[in-house]
Design a protein around this motif. Structure first.
Motif, PDB file in Angstrom:
ATOM      1  N   ALA A   1       0.840  -1.199   0.000  1.00  0.00           N
ATOM      2  CA  ALA A   1       0.000   0.000   0.000  1.00  0.00           C
ATOM      3  C   ALA A   1       0.874   1.246   0.000  1.00  0.00           C
ATOM      4  O   ALA A   1       0.563   2.240  -0.649  1.00  0.00           O
ATOM      5  CB  ALA A   1      -0.924  -0.005   1.213  1.00  0.00           C
ATOM      6  N   LEU A   2       1.992   1.195   0.742  1.00  0.00           N
ATOM      7  CA  LEU A   2       2.978   2.278   0.788  1.00  0.00           C
ATOM      8  C   LEU A   2       4.354   1.654   0.684  1.00  0.00           C
ATOM      9  O   LEU A   2       4.615   0.619   1.291  1.00  0.00           O
ATOM     10  CB  LEU A   2       2.880   3.050   2.111  1.00  0.00           C
ATOM     11  CG  LEU A   2       1.554   3.724   2.426  1.00  0.00           C
ATOM     12  CD1 LEU A   2       1.557   4.242   3.854  1.00  0.00           C
ATOM     13  CD2 LEU A   2       1.294   4.859   1.456  1.00  0.00           C
ATOM     14  N   SER A   3       5.232   2.285  -0.055  1.00  0.00           N
ATOM     15  CA  SER A   3       6.577   1.736  -0.231  1.00  0.00           C
ATOM     16  C   SER A   3       7.631   2.830  -0.076  1.00  0.00           C
ATOM     17  O   SER A   3       7.715   3.739  -0.902  1.00  0.00           O
ATOM     18  CB  SER A   3       6.690   1.091  -1.614  1.00  0.00           C
ATOM     19  OG  SER A   3       7.972   0.540  -1.796  1.00  0.00           O
ATOM     20  N   ASP A   4       8.375   2.781   1.015  1.00  0.00           N
ATOM     21  CA  ASP A   4       9.502   3.683   1.276  1.00  0.00           C
ATOM     22  C   ASP A   4       9.099   5.156   1.157  1.00  0.00           C
ATOM     23  O   ASP A   4       9.727   5.938   0.448  1.00  0.00           O
ATOM     24  CB  ASP A   4      10.665   3.351   0.348  1.00  0.00           C
ATOM     25  CG  ASP A   4      11.979   3.954   0.840  1.00  0.00           C
ATOM     26  OD1 ASP A   4      12.147   4.110   2.064  1.00  0.00           O
ATOM     27  OD2 ASP A   4      12.830   4.283  -0.011  1.00  0.00           O
ATOM     28  N   ILE A   5       8.049   5.539   1.886  1.00  0.00           N
ATOM     29  CA  ILE A   5       7.527   6.905   1.842  1.00  0.00           C
ATOM     30  C   ILE A   5       8.283   7.799   2.819  1.00  0.00           C
ATOM     31  O   ILE A   5       8.474   7.445   3.982  1.00  0.00           O
ATOM     32  CB  ILE A   5       6.020   6.932   2.203  1.00  0.00           C
ATOM     33  CG1 ILE A   5       5.208   6.090   1.236  1.00  0.00           C
ATOM     34  CG2 ILE A   5       5.489   8.365   2.281  1.00  0.00           C
ATOM     35  CD1 ILE A   5       5.226   6.571  -0.191  1.00  0.00           C
ATOM     36  N   ASN A   6       8.707   8.958   2.337  1.00  0.00           N
ATOM     37  CA  ASN A   6       9.316   9.997   3.162  1.00  0.00           C
ATOM     38  C   ASN A   6       8.475  11.251   2.999  1.00  0.00           C
ATOM     39  O   ASN A   6       8.136  11.630   1.873  1.00  0.00           O
ATOM     40  CB  ASN A   6      10.753  10.282   2.730  1.00  0.00           C
ATOM     41  CG  ASN A   6      11.668   9.112   3.024  1.00  0.00           C
ATOM     42  OD1 ASN A   6      11.904   8.776   4.172  1.00  0.00           O
ATOM     43  ND2 ASN A   6      12.164   8.476   1.976  1.00  0.00           N
ATOM     44  N   LEU A   7       8.131  11.877   4.120  1.00  0.00           N
ATOM     45  CA  LEU A   7       7.263  13.051   4.090  1.00  0.00           C
ATOM     46  C   LEU A   7       7.586  13.942   5.282  1.00  0.00           C
ATOM     47  O   LEU A   7       7.798  13.443   6.388  1.00  0.00           O
ATOM     48  CB  LEU A   7       5.796  12.613   4.148  1.00  0.00           C
ATOM     49  CG  LEU A   7       4.719  13.677   4.256  1.00  0.00           C
ATOM     50  CD1 LEU A   7       4.656  14.518   2.994  1.00  0.00           C
ATOM     51  CD2 LEU A   7       3.373  13.034   4.524  1.00  0.00           C
ATOM     52  N   GLN A   8       7.609  15.239   5.055  1.00  0.00           N
ATOM     53  CA  GLN A   8       7.851  16.205   6.125  1.00  0.00           C
ATOM     54  C   GLN A   8       6.820  17.308   5.994  1.00  0.00           C
ATOM     55  O   GLN A   8       6.743  17.972   4.959  1.00  0.00           O
ATOM     56  CB  GLN A   8       9.262  16.780   5.997  1.00  0.00           C
ATOM     57  CG  GLN A   8       9.671  17.698   7.108  1.00  0.00           C
ATOM     58  CD  GLN A   8      10.307  16.968   8.272  1.00  0.00           C
ATOM     59  OE1 GLN A   8      10.620  15.794   8.194  1.00  0.00           O
ATOM     60  NE2 GLN A   8      10.484  17.672   9.360  1.00  0.00           N
ATOM     61  N   ILE A   9       6.005  17.500   7.038  1.00  0.00           N
ATOM     62  CA  ILE A   9       5.016  18.575   7.062  1.00  0.00           C
ATOM     63  C   ILE A   9       5.356  19.448   8.268  1.00  0.00           C
ATOM     64  O   ILE A   9       5.333  18.991   9.401  1.00  0.00           O
ATOM     65  CB  ILE A   9       3.579  18.034   7.177  1.00  0.00           C
ATOM     66  CG1 ILE A   9       3.271  17.090   5.999  1.00  0.00           C
ATOM     67  CG2 ILE A   9       2.585  19.188   7.225  1.00  0.00           C
ATOM     68  CD1 ILE A   9       1.955  16.364   6.120  1.00  0.00           C
ATOM     69  N   GLU A  10       5.673  20.696   7.998  1.00  0.00           N
ATOM     70  CA  GLU A  10       6.077  21.621   9.053  1.00  0.00           C
ATOM     71  C   GLU A  10       4.863  22.248   9.726  1.00  0.00           C
ATOM     72  O   GLU A  10       3.772  22.300   9.147  1.00  0.00           O
ATOM     73  CB  GLU A  10       6.967  22.723   8.468  1.00  0.00           C
ATOM     74  CG  GLU A  10       8.262  22.232   7.851  1.00  0.00           C
ATOM     75  CD  GLU A  10       9.214  21.607   8.849  1.00  0.00           C
ATOM     76  OE1 GLU A  10       9.153  21.945  10.050  1.00  0.00           O
ATOM     77  OE2 GLU A  10      10.032  20.772   8.435  1.00  0.00           O
ATOM     78  N   LYS A  11       5.051  22.730  10.932  1.00  0.00           N
ATOM     79  CA  LYS A  11       4.000  23.407  11.679  1.00  0.00           C
ATOM     80  C   LYS A  11       3.459  24.575  10.852  1.00  0.00           C
ATOM     81  O   LYS A  11       4.229  25.340  10.275  1.00  0.00           O
ATOM     82  CB  LYS A  11       4.553  23.920  13.008  1.00  0.00           C
ATOM     83  CG  LYS A  11       3.516  24.575  13.876  1.00  0.00           C
ATOM     84  CD  LYS A  11       4.103  24.995  15.203  1.00  0.00           C
ATOM     85  CE  LYS A  11       3.030  25.630  16.060  1.00  0.00           C
ATOM     86  NZ  LYS A  11       3.527  25.984  17.381  1.00  0.00           N
ATOM     87  N   GLY A  12       2.140  24.668  10.755  1.00  0.00           N
ATOM     88  CA  GLY A  12       1.505  25.756  10.022  1.00  0.00           C
ATOM     89  C   GLY A  12       1.279  25.490   8.549  1.00  0.00           C
ATOM     90  O   GLY A  12       0.585  26.244   7.885  1.00  0.00           O
ATOM     91  N   GLU A  13       1.861  24.429   8.025  1.00  0.00           N
ATOM     92  CA  GLU A  13       1.643  24.093   6.611  1.00  0.00           C
ATOM     93  C   GLU A  13       0.251  23.513   6.417  1.00  0.00           C
ATOM     94  O   GLU A  13      -0.266  22.807   7.272  1.00  0.00           O
ATOM     95  CB  GLU A  13       2.668  23.062   6.133  1.00  0.00           C
ATOM     96  CG  GLU A  13       3.989  23.625   5.759  1.00  0.00           C
ATOM     97  CD  GLU A  13       4.870  22.595   5.077  1.00  0.00           C
ATOM     98  OE1 GLU A  13       4.957  22.640   3.833  1.00  0.00           O
ATOM     99  OE2 GLU A  13       5.458  21.767   5.785  1.00  0.00           O
TER     100      GLU A  13
END
Length: 102
Positions: free
Chosen positions: A17-29
């Motif tokens: 379903a997911l493969s090697d996912i990298n994600l960064q969500i900063e405060k306020g985004e």
């Protein structure tokens, strides 16, 4: 802040379903998660509230490693991450207004 590092989730044999996912969500985004059916959107959201665990990788919400939280700590995480489910997880003993307010 929300961070996913090398997250993989599989449901049985076949493509993950997911493969090697990298994600960064900063405060306020403000982030919109969209994609075709089966692309892993709901899987990511369920992992962010501790309902699912990744097979590989780590998830952090406000500096807490969700993959390392004890079961007793999950309700405290959910108080900080608001979510509304599309499958109507309503409390049957409450009115619609009471469910939304809750």
């Amino acid at each position: 802040m929300i961070s996913l590092f090398h997250v993989t989730k599989k449901y049985g044999p076949g493509a993950p379903a997911l493969s090697d996912i990298n994600l960064q969500i900063e405060k306020g985004e403000f982030v919109l998660l969209m994609g075709p059916s089966g692309s892993g959107k709901s899987t990511i959201l369920r992992m962010l509230i501790g309902e699912e665990q990744p097979d590989e990788g780590q998830l952090f919400v406000q500096g807490k490693n969700v993959t390392k939280l004890k079961r007793s700590e999950i309700p405290y995480l959910r108080r900080k991450v608001g979510s509304v489910f599309q499958d109507f997880r309503l409390l049957p003993n409450k009115t619609v207004h009471e469910n939304v307010a809750f």
